[in-house]
Motif scaffolding. Structure first.
Motif, PDB file in Angstrom:
ATOM      1  N   ASP A 159     -43.374  54.472 -19.630  1.00 23.82           N
ATOM      2  CA  ASP A 159     -42.197  55.067 -20.273  1.00 23.82           C
ATOM      3  C   ASP A 159     -41.439  54.004 -21.054  1.00 23.82           C
ATOM      4  O   ASP A 159     -40.815  53.118 -20.471  1.00 23.82           O
ATOM      5  CB  ASP A 159     -41.300  55.705 -19.210  1.00 23.82           C
ATOM      6  N   TYR A 160     -41.511  54.095 -22.363  1.00 25.55           N
ATOM      7  CA  TYR A 160     -40.895  53.108 -23.247  1.00 25.55           C
ATOM      8  C   TYR A 160     -39.393  52.968 -22.993  1.00 25.55           C
ATOM      9  O   TYR A 160     -38.854  51.861 -23.013  1.00 25.55           O
ATOM     10  CB  TYR A 160     -41.150  53.505 -24.710  1.00 25.55           C
ATOM     11  N   ASP A 161     -38.714  54.071 -22.734  1.00 25.22           N
ATOM     12  CA  ASP A 161     -37.257  54.045 -22.565  1.00 25.22           C
ATOM     13  C   ASP A 161     -36.810  53.460 -21.235  1.00 25.22           C
ATOM     14  O   ASP A 161     -35.749  52.849 -21.167  1.00 25.22           O
ATOM     15  CB  ASP A 161     -36.681  55.466 -22.708  1.00 25.22           C
ATOM     16  N   ASN A 162     -37.608  53.618 -20.199  1.00 24.55           N
ATOM     17  CA  ASN A 162     -37.165  53.224 -18.859  1.00 24.55           C
ATOM     18  C   ASN A 162     -37.790  51.939 -18.318  1.00 24.55           C
ATOM     19  O   ASN A 162     -37.228  51.332 -17.417  1.00 24.55           O
ATOM     20  CB  ASN A 162     -37.427  54.360 -17.869  1.00 24.55           C
ATOM     21  N   GLU A 163     -38.921  51.540 -18.828  1.00 21.95           N
ATOM     22  CA  GLU A 163     -39.611  50.355 -18.301  1.00 21.95           C
ATOM     23  C   GLU A 163     -39.245  49.103 -19.108  1.00 21.95           C
ATOM     24  O   GLU A 163     -40.084  48.473 -19.754  1.00 21.95           O
ATOM     25  CB  GLU A 163     -41.122  50.575 -18.287  1.00 21.95           C
ATOM     26  N   LYS A 164     -37.987  48.745 -19.033  1.00 21.87           N
ATOM     27  CA  LYS A 164     -37.475  47.629 -19.835  1.00 21.87           C
ATOM     28  C   LYS A 164     -38.078  46.289 -19.436  1.00 21.87           C
ATOM     29  O   LYS A 164     -38.306  45.431 -20.289  1.00 21.87           O
ATOM     30  CB  LYS A 164     -35.953  47.591 -19.758  1.00 21.87           C
TER      31      LYS A 164
END
Length: 81
Positions: free
Chosen positions: A35-40
């Motif tokens: 998940d691009y948005d959550n897996e910073k």
């Protein structure tokens, strides 16, 4: 690793292809959807700046190649294993 965002239209196209035609890929290839948005932290670790980025890793987690965008055919063309 496949850095995916649900709001990304090209990601949705590839996601559909993977669900319908994932069998076209070699059996020893595993695609992990991230998940691009959550897996910073993973984005930072692999210096990901845009969604729909794919990274091929070796068995030890070392990067072999990366690319942005594409389809199942692109994955088959890009993988180095």
């Amino acid at each position: 690793l496949y850095f995916y965002a649900p709001w990304c239209s090209t990601c949705s196209v590839l996601d559909d292809e993977l669900r319908k035609g994932g069998g076209e890929l070699p059996s020893d290839i595993t695609i992990l959807k991230v998940d691009y948005d959550n897996e910073k932290e993973l984005r930072k670790k692999y210096d990901i700046v845009i969604q729909h980025t794919l990274i091929e890793l070796d068995k030890d987690g070392n990067e072999l190649t990366r690319w942005v965008g594409g389809s199942i055919d692109t994955i088959k063309e890009q993988i180095l294993y």
